[in-house]
Design a protein around this motif. Sequence first.
Motif, PDB file in Angstrom:
ATOM      1  N   ASP A  24       0.958  -1.189   0.123  1.00 32.03           N
ATOM      2  CA  ASP A  24       0.048  -0.117  -0.018  1.00 32.03           C
ATOM      3  C   ASP A  24       0.783   1.166   0.109  1.00 32.03           C
ATOM      4  O   ASP A  24       2.109   1.237   0.200  1.00 32.03           O
ATOM      5  CB  ASP A  24      -0.928  -0.106   1.180  1.00 32.03           C
ATOM      6  CG  ASP A  24      -2.169   0.773   1.134  1.00 32.03           C
ATOM      7  OD1 ASP A  24      -2.356   1.387   0.026  1.00 32.03           O
ATOM      8  OD2 ASP A  24      -2.909   0.869   1.827  1.00 32.03           O
ATOM      9  N   GLY A  25       0.428   2.464  -0.295  1.00 29.29           N
ATOM     10  CA  GLY A  25       1.160   3.546  -0.359  1.00 29.29           C
ATOM     11  C   GLY A  25       0.316   4.840  -0.466  1.00 29.29           C
ATOM     12  O   GLY A  25      -0.792   4.903  -1.312  1.00 29.29           O
ATOM     13  N   LEU A  26       0.795   5.860  -0.159  1.00 24.20           N
ATOM     14  CA  LEU A  26       0.208   7.241   0.025  1.00 24.20           C
ATOM     15  C   LEU A  26       1.401   8.184  -0.371  1.00 24.20           C
ATOM     16  O   LEU A  26       2.133   8.045   0.070  1.00 24.20           O
ATOM     17  CB  LEU A  26      -0.539   7.562   1.228  1.00 24.20           C
ATOM     18  CG  LEU A  26      -1.819   7.122   1.574  1.00 24.20           C
ATOM     19  CD1 LEU A  26      -2.026   7.420   3.122  1.00 24.20           C
ATOM     20  CD2 LEU A  26      -2.752   7.117   0.529  1.00 24.20           C
ATOM     21  N   ILE A  27       0.736   9.382  -0.805  1.00 27.33           N
ATOM     22  CA  ILE A  27       1.856  10.504  -1.347  1.00 27.33           C
ATOM     23  C   ILE A  27       0.909  11.681  -1.038  1.00 27.33           C
ATOM     24  O   ILE A  27      -0.054  11.830  -1.360  1.00 27.33           O
ATOM     25  CB  ILE A  27       2.295  10.508  -2.606  1.00 27.33           C
ATOM     26  CG1 ILE A  27       3.227  11.587  -2.957  1.00 27.33           C
ATOM     27  CG2 ILE A  27       1.077  10.356  -3.830  1.00 27.33           C
ATOM     28  CD1 ILE A  27       4.116  11.248  -4.226  1.00 27.33           C
ATOM     29  N   LEU A  28       1.458  12.633  -0.291  1.00 29.45           N
ATOM     30  CA  LEU A  28       0.926  13.818   0.112  1.00 29.45           C
ATOM     31  C   LEU A  28       1.699  15.112  -0.240  1.00 29.45           C
ATOM     32  O   LEU A  28       3.060  15.171  -0.205  1.00 29.45           O
ATOM     33  CB  LEU A  28       0.954  13.933   1.719  1.00 29.45           C
ATOM     34  CG  LEU A  28       0.016  12.717   2.497  1.00 29.45           C
ATOM     35  CD1 LEU A  28       0.628  11.691   2.814  1.00 29.45           C
ATOM     36  CD2 LEU A  28      -0.330  13.426   3.681  1.00 29.45           C
ATOM     37  N   ASN A  29       1.020  15.958  -0.868  1.00 27.64           N
ATOM     38  CA  ASN A  29       1.459  17.214  -1.157  1.00 27.64           C
ATOM     39  C   ASN A  29       1.188  18.201  -0.007  1.00 27.64           C
ATOM     40  O   ASN A  29       0.214  18.731   0.154  1.00 27.64           O
ATOM     41  CB  ASN A  29       1.010  17.556  -2.646  1.00 27.64           C
ATOM     42  CG  ASN A  29       1.354  19.147  -2.978  1.00 27.64           C
ATOM     43  OD1 ASN A  29       2.221  19.901  -2.304  1.00 27.64           O
ATOM     44  ND2 ASN A  29       1.141  19.457  -4.125  1.00 27.64           N
ATOM     45  N   LYS A  30       2.318  18.571   0.482  1.00 28.60           N
ATOM     46  CA  LYS A  30       2.023  19.286   1.706  1.00 28.60           C
ATOM     47  C   LYS A  30       1.466  20.731   1.596  1.00 28.60           C
ATOM     48  O   LYS A  30       1.066  21.588   2.523  1.00 28.60           O
ATOM     49  CB  LYS A  30       3.128  19.552   2.794  1.00 28.60           C
ATOM     50  CG  LYS A  30       3.477  18.329   3.755  1.00 28.60           C
ATOM     51  CD  LYS A  30       4.586  18.283   4.444  1.00 28.60           C
ATOM     52  CE  LYS A  30       4.578  19.056   5.428  1.00 28.60           C
ATOM     53  NZ  LYS A  30       5.476  18.878   6.581  1.00 28.60           N
TER      54      LYS A  30
END
Length: 143
Positions: A24-30
């Motif tokens: 699984d994985g997530l990516i966040l643009n802060k």
Amino acid sequence: MKTFKLISLDIVENDNSVEVPLEDGLILNKEDEHSTWLIEAYTDLSKYDYFKKIYETGREIIVEAVITKKDNAPAYFQTRISSLQKFEQHISVLFQGVLRRNKSDYSELLLDNLIQKGLQGEALLNEFKEKMKSKPKLKVKDS
């Protein structure tokens, strides 16, 4: 802050890339003043020693991430591992970094790659069209 699904992740080192098998994985643009991105990869325990060496040295690494849909062009990020957590059968690797805009245009990278192979004219155009559909992994040159 915006959150996206991480579809695939590769670590780009010199002329090689190491595929990270994602559970699984997530990516966040802060969306902060430093244009910071966070990438969390939940992967197999077998990658722990590989990531531990990188984490302990604190060195920067380039990651190639495909976000949201498998068909999307990969984006390249200059990152450091900010956290490494070990679980029973998996690990969580948290990368923090910035988008490498000059490396994120897949079509330019592909065209450069095909020209370097000596293709031109009709052969170049046909190969370019085919590769834009299949989206093979490309080697990334440092700036």
